[in-house]
Design an enzyme around this catalytic site. Sequence first.
Site, PDB file in Angstrom:
ATOM      1  N   PHE A 122       0.691  -1.127  -0.061  1.00  0.00           N
ATOM      2  CA  PHE A 122      -0.053   0.066   0.113  1.00  0.00           C
ATOM      3  C   PHE A 122       1.070   1.124   0.050  1.00  0.00           C
ATOM      4  O   PHE A 122       1.633   1.339   0.984  1.00  0.00           O
ATOM      5  CB  PHE A 122      -0.819  -0.123   1.278  1.00  0.00           C
ATOM      6  CG  PHE A 122      -1.752   1.060   1.433  1.00  0.00           C
ATOM      7  CD1 PHE A 122      -3.107   1.173   0.755  1.00  0.00           C
ATOM      8  CD2 PHE A 122      -1.712   2.318   2.291  1.00  0.00           C
ATOM      9  CE1 PHE A 122      -3.770   2.265   1.039  1.00  0.00           C
ATOM     10  CE2 PHE A 122      -2.399   3.217   2.311  1.00  0.00           C
ATOM     11  CZ  PHE A 122      -3.564   3.236   1.669  1.00  0.00           C
ATOM     12  N   LEU A 124       0.831   5.081   0.147  1.00  0.00           N
ATOM     13  CA  LEU A 124       0.013   6.235   0.195  1.00  0.00           C
ATOM     14  C   LEU A 124       1.071   7.408   0.546  1.00  0.00           C
ATOM     15  O   LEU A 124       1.241   8.691   0.298  1.00  0.00           O
ATOM     16  CB  LEU A 124      -0.953   6.499   1.303  1.00  0.00           C
ATOM     17  CG  LEU A 124      -1.801   7.638   1.694  1.00  0.00           C
ATOM     18  CD1 LEU A 124      -2.475   8.105   0.285  1.00  0.00           C
ATOM     19  CD2 LEU A 124      -2.815   7.301   2.831  1.00  0.00           C
ATOM     20  N   GLU A 126       4.390   9.812   1.881  1.00  0.00           N
ATOM     21  CA  GLU A 126       5.503  10.405   0.823  1.00  0.00           C
ATOM     22  C   GLU A 126       6.320  10.984   2.274  1.00  0.00           C
ATOM     23  O   GLU A 126       6.010  11.203   3.351  1.00  0.00           O
ATOM     24  CB  GLU A 126       5.109  11.393   0.140  1.00  0.00           C
ATOM     25  CG  GLU A 126       4.135  10.822  -1.126  1.00  0.00           C
ATOM     26  CD  GLU A 126       4.046  11.786  -2.170  1.00  0.00           C
ATOM     27  OE1 GLU A 126       4.369  12.782  -2.027  1.00  0.00           O
ATOM     28  OE2 GLU A 126       3.203  11.339  -3.014  1.00  0.00           O
ATOM     29  N   ALA A 242      -9.035  -0.691   7.944  1.00  0.00           N
ATOM     30  CA  ALA A 242      -7.837  -1.548   7.929  1.00  0.00           C
ATOM     31  C   ALA A 242      -7.231  -1.049   9.359  1.00  0.00           C
ATOM     32  O   ALA A 242      -6.538  -1.675   9.999  1.00  0.00           O
ATOM     33  CB  ALA A 242      -6.563  -0.921   7.235  1.00  0.00           C
ATOM     34  N   GLY A 341      16.643  -6.006  34.910  1.00  0.00           N
ATOM     35  CA  GLY A 341      17.595  -5.971  34.025  1.00  0.00           C
ATOM     36  C   GLY A 341      17.382  -6.789  32.888  1.00  0.00           C
ATOM     37  O   GLY A 341      17.879  -6.168  31.756  1.00  0.00           O
ATOM     38  N   GLU A 364      -0.751   4.071   9.747  1.00  0.00           N
ATOM     39  CA  GLU A 364      -1.903   4.065   9.783  1.00  0.00           C
ATOM     40  C   GLU A 364      -2.891   5.057  10.214  1.00  0.00           C
ATOM     41  O   GLU A 364      -3.905   5.055  10.806  1.00  0.00           O
ATOM     42  CB  GLU A 364      -2.648   2.629   9.768  1.00  0.00           C
ATOM     43  CG  GLU A 364      -2.197   1.754   8.588  1.00  0.00           C
ATOM     44  CD  GLU A 364      -2.960   0.400   8.520  1.00  0.00           C
ATOM     45  OE1 GLU A 364      -4.258   0.415   8.574  1.00  0.00           O
ATOM     46  OE2 GLU A 364      -2.373  -0.545   8.332  1.00  0.00           O
TER      47      GLU A 364
END
Length: 431
Positions: A122, A124, A126, A242, A341, A364
Amino acid sequence: MSGFLTKENLMWRERARNVAEKVVRPLAAKYDREQEYPWEIKEAIAEAGLMGVWIPQEYGGAGGGVIDLCICVEELSRACGGVGVLYAVNALGTFPVLVGGTEEQKHRFLRPIAKGEKLISFGLSEKFAGSDAASLRAAAVKEGDSYVLNGEKKWNTNGGAADIYTVFAVTDPASKSRRTSAIMVEKGTPGFRIGKVEDKMGIRCVPVVEIHFENCRVPAKNLLGEVPGMGFKHAMATLDKARPGVAAQAVGLAQGALEYAMVYAGYREQFGAPISSFQMIQAMLADMATKTEAARNLVYVAALAVDTAAPNVSKLSAMCKLFATDTAMEVTTDAVQIFGGYGYMRDYPIEKYMRDAKITQIYEGTNQVQRMVVARSLVKESLGLKHLLDFIPKEIQKGVNDPETLKRLAEETKRLAEETAGVLDVPTHNA
């Protein structure tokens, strides 16, 4: 919450849990170290018939819903958060096709995904367009029977491993409402290139890369829906479907971390007793378990809302995403604390859960954005609740909102309006 799950839901849970315990958990540390795509795990998932759970039967899938997807994601993430997203990102890539694709596109792109023959991604975000999806710069120009893509995509999960890419690009820069479109790009198309491979904090077994398009010519028939300008609508509808999957990944991480913490607290002794006998530790475990179960219930409710096309899907998807992922971060951090630890050491399994959990609060849609979505939904809902004002006492203060003051203010407003109208009443012709 398991009480209302169907036999089919539980069947998918059993299959996913079997793969998670027999294949994923033994290999999780290896692929986290090597930061390589775990093809043997992907094959095991495909052989179990899980790759097409959410895809309708008419397109080669199992015909399950988002609830089934979430159950599988949860179980895989319980063993490895990276594998959870490796699996879920295939749903993310296919949702735009399910939402807006033509029948031909659905058959062409979904069938090989459902069979496990191909992977999808997917595209989308940038570099300068993350939460602000309306600021995309990658462009697709129509030339004859093709679209020519130029630009870059960032944070492309599954990039490099995937065969098909759902890419959002600007097709009409002059438009505000119909500026972008989704285009299906197949690996190997000239002008398509994988760029930087990210070195990540968590989810290291699934690649996240930059994608570059340099005069990448794609057939016009690959424009999703074959109608330009629907990209933003497709993207938002996709994210509503989604986000429960991301929330399910978070629930799986929280559950897995809780289970490790429970076992370790019973094994680790200090002051002559297991630390699980200490009230402080007991309180931590109780809170971790309660919040994890609450998150799970909210995820399932949101997933069912998606499957039934409920009117409040956007709000529920945002709510489950923000609550489950915040819970995962809290629970995994507390699990590291219970390990002490040792929890900070790479050769123990628990620190990986915390690293894997962090990204769920970011991708998302950041949780800050999710809170905005929920708040805006609440503001809209409040408009239908104005009758409740009749039951809220109304305070009166002299000089502010008493009847005499309100009457005086109304008269002054009327007078000022009349005076302004008189000043602006300029003749339009000579008398």
